[in-house]
Design a protein around this motif. Structure first.
Motif, PDB file in Angstrom:
ATOM      1  N   ARG A  18      11.377  -4.838 -36.193  1.00  0.00           N
ATOM      2  CA  ARG A  18      12.554  -3.979 -36.344  1.00  0.00           C
ATOM      3  C   ARG A  18      12.494  -3.217 -37.663  1.00  0.00           C
ATOM      4  O   ARG A  18      12.722  -2.005 -37.712  1.00  0.00           O
ATOM      5  N   ASP A  19      12.140  -3.910 -38.745  1.00  0.00           N
ATOM      6  CA  ASP A  19      12.052  -3.274 -40.061  1.00  0.00           C
ATOM      7  C   ASP A  19      10.962  -2.203 -40.077  1.00  0.00           C
ATOM      8  O   ASP A  19      11.154  -1.126 -40.653  1.00  0.00           O
ATOM      9  N   LEU A  20       9.834  -2.493 -39.457  1.00  0.00           N
ATOM     10  CA  LEU A  20       8.745  -1.513 -39.375  1.00  0.00           C
ATOM     11  C   LEU A  20       9.190  -0.262 -38.632  1.00  0.00           C
ATOM     12  O   LEU A  20       8.960   0.862 -39.082  1.00  0.00           O
ATOM     13  N   VAL A  21       9.843  -0.443 -37.498  1.00  0.00           N
ATOM     14  CA  VAL A  21      10.333   0.692 -36.707  1.00  0.00           C
ATOM     15  C   VAL A  21      11.289   1.531 -37.547  1.00  0.00           C
ATOM     16  O   VAL A  21      11.190   2.763 -37.585  1.00  0.00           O
ATOM     17  N   THR A  22      12.186   0.876 -38.256  1.00  0.00           N
ATOM     18  CA  THR A  22      13.170   1.591 -39.081  1.00  0.00           C
ATOM     19  C   THR A  22      12.495   2.375 -40.196  1.00  0.00           C
ATOM     20  O   THR A  22      12.754   3.565 -40.373  1.00  0.00           O
ATOM     21  N   ARG A  23      11.609   1.725 -40.944  1.00  0.00           N
ATOM     22  CA  ARG A  23      10.940   2.394 -42.070  1.00  0.00           C
ATOM     23  C   ARG A  23      10.023   3.516 -41.615  1.00  0.00           C
ATOM     24  O   ARG A  23       9.881   4.528 -42.301  1.00  0.00           O
ATOM     25  N   ALA A  24       9.386   3.352 -40.461  1.00  0.00           N
ATOM     26  CA  ALA A  24       8.434   4.359 -39.979  1.00  0.00           C
ATOM     27  C   ALA A  24       9.106   5.499 -39.226  1.00  0.00           C
ATOM     28  O   ALA A  24       8.468   6.499 -38.924  1.00  0.00           O
ATOM     29  N   GLY A  25      10.385   5.334 -38.909  1.00  0.00           N
ATOM     30  CA  GLY A  25      11.052   6.351 -38.105  1.00  0.00           C
ATOM     31  C   GLY A  25      10.578   6.322 -36.669  1.00  0.00           C
ATOM     32  O   GLY A  25      10.610   7.329 -35.963  1.00  0.00           O
TER      33      GLY A  25
END
Length: 146
Positions: A18-25
């Motif tokens: 989830r954090d990766l998806v958020t940071r990567a857009g």
């Protein structure tokens, strides 16, 4: 024992995706393995499962699965138009693949650098997962992951 929120290691992996998806857009992320199994996906929704299925069909054909198990690596950047699946993927741990999907095109170099930074954390969380069928069921998998 199926993996889910009651398994702290799985929850930690899901939160990291989830954090990766958020940071990567991005719009979704998953960890799959060379046998075509889905270990974890974010968001946990029926709309994201077809993304993983199409990725497995397209990028993990039998010859690539065998290559991964024999020490090969998979690195894929597919920045596509909004009507197609747009994703970035990198293998780790010998048999696993981290996939990050986007809505439309993305900057492959920038996002690959992000994925390289996140991969050690995702790998550590993935190999810490208990076997989905109980402690004795994963003895072979644990050796393969080690």
């Amino acid at each position: 024992m199926p993996l889910g929120d009651e398994v702290p290691e799985w929850k930690a992996l899901r939160d990291a995706l989830r954090d990766l998806v958020t940071r990567a857009g991005g719009c979704a992320a998953a960890v799959v393995d060379a046998s075509g199994s889905l270990w974890c996906i974010w968001p946990v929704a029926s709309t994201t499962l077809p993304l993983a299925e199409r990725f497995l069909e397209r990028e993990l054909a039998e010859h690539r699965r065998v290559a991964l198990r024999r020490g090969g690596r998979l690195r894929v950047a597919h920045p596509a138009e909004p009507s197609e699946d747009s994703y970035l993927a990198a293998s780790f741990g010998g048999i696993y693949v981290l996939v990050l999907w986007f809505k439309g095109s993305f900057d492959p170099d920038f996002q690959q650098a992000r994925l390289r930074r996140e991969l050690p954390r995702i790998e550590a969380l993935t190999v810490a997962l208990p076997p989905p069928d109980g402690p004795q069921a994963g003895e072979g998998a644990a050796k393969q992951r080690a």
